[in-house]
Design an enzyme around this catalytic site. Sequence first.
Site, PDB file in Angstrom:
ATOM      1  N   TYR A  53       9.036  17.022 -73.958  1.00 28.49           N
ATOM      2  CA  TYR A  53       8.506  15.666 -73.915  1.00 28.49           C
ATOM      3  C   TYR A  53       7.324  15.598 -72.941  1.00 28.49           C
ATOM      4  O   TYR A  53       7.464  15.907 -71.753  1.00 28.49           O
ATOM      5  CB  TYR A  53       9.578  14.665 -73.483  1.00 28.49           C
ATOM      6  N   SER A  85      16.855   7.634 -82.251  1.00 26.19           N
ATOM      7  CA  SER A  85      16.080   6.806 -83.171  1.00 26.19           C
ATOM      8  C   SER A  85      16.907   5.754 -83.897  1.00 26.19           C
ATOM      9  O   SER A  85      16.809   5.613 -85.123  1.00 26.19           O
ATOM     10  CB  SER A  85      15.339   7.679 -84.198  1.00 26.19           C
TER      11      SER A  85
END
Length: 326
Positions: free
Chosen positions: A54, A213
């Site tokens: 990330y 998500s």
Amino acid sequence: MQYRRLGRSGLRVSALSLGSWVTYHNQVDVDAAVEMMAAAYDAGVNFFDNAEAYAGGQSELVMGQALRRLGWPRLNYVVTSKYFWGLDRQGEAVNRKDTLNRKYLMQAVDASLQRFGLDFIDVIYCHRPDPNTPIEETARAMNDLIVQGKALYWGTSEWSAADIRAAWELAERHGWHKPVVEQPQYHLFHRRRVEQEYARLYEDLGLGLTTWSPLASGLLTGKYRGGVPAGSRGAMDSMAFLRDGLTDAAKNAAVAQLEPIAAELGGTLAQLAIAWAACNPRVSSVITGASRVDQLKANLGAMALVERLTPEILSRINGVTQGLVD
């Protein structure tokens, strides 16, 4: 906040957690991370998700600096990270990207510990399967990282049921620490892997889930019904690959039909979507993301809707999404 066991392990994690993908370093600096992590912690969140890849490692740096400023007792929070993509995306460093070999894993976890400023990471994940490394090598390396005290538990992310079972059975045979958790994508339009492919693993292996998500990258908030708004995730150049899905006409039409159901329950579309994922008893924690404190608090408000999702409401939701699920 509800707390659930991570699979069959004794570790208890908050039903909603806070992740850092896309946001940390890119949209959220250390000051904002401190503010949001404090708000999440005050609401009962004890699980904070990250990954080596990330923001090219910067997300771990931001979270680590925030943790030092917050000064919480180490027993009070759970930090995770994931490994596969590596940080070197160019050049000849073939053992530093797209792999789960022993050399990469050992050095990658050490580097994460330095970025976090921690002595150990609570849960480490294999971020994707690696068809070029024997599962036995990967499983043994993950076991050794736990034996060395650099991690406490390990799991997988977006692995097939067959590969998860193979890793678990190898660990069982050799007396190694077994994978206890999988981190799959899971939302109203993407559910077959969690609900069908993994079905036998929950009872057979005691597999836990930390799902990501829940809002389908924002589709389930309703913000993309009129196109891609400026400043949204879909407008980011790095997220261009999401745009076709975010602007899918049939799915956006279904989202419009979900809005009155959310209103009937006293919540927003986003809260309904998060609550729907959290109401699955196989899910240990739903990873949420936010770039602002008000957005974070709104997401955490989804817990109030979980108990309102009766079988009748769930049936109505399924009717709306029928034919659109993969």
